[in-house]
Motif scaffolding. Structure first.
Motif: not given
Length: 71
Positions: A24-30, A34-43, A45-55
């Motif tokens: 509800c927070g970082i995914l909508p911002i990301r 993306t729509i605005a064409g902003v490069y988000t590599p660190y976001m 990485m955080v999302i990928n890490w959270c996905q692994g932890i949360m399953g």
């Protein structure tokens, strides 16, 4: 934190800060970035890490084109 049987504490990855703030927070911002064409590599990485932890899987693992528009 969750107390274990031996009296120690471990991280509770199902706590609301990950369970609610990621989808509800970082995914909508990301998505907006993306729509605005902003490069988000660190976001990403955080999302990928959270996905692994949360399953969970919110994003497919990116192959290096993090947040860049295909032009």
């Amino acid at each position: 934190m969750t107390k274990t049987e031996d009296g120690k504490f471990t991280v509770n990855y199902k706590y609301r800060y990950l369970a609610e703030d990621v989808p509800c927070g970082i995914l909508p911002i990301r998505g907006i970035a993306t729509i605005a064409g902003v490069y988000t590599p660190y976001m990403d990485m955080v999302i990928n890490w959270c996905q692994g932890i949360m399953g969970k899987e919110y994003l497919k693992v990116c192959t290096g084109n993090y947040g860049k528009r295909n032009t």
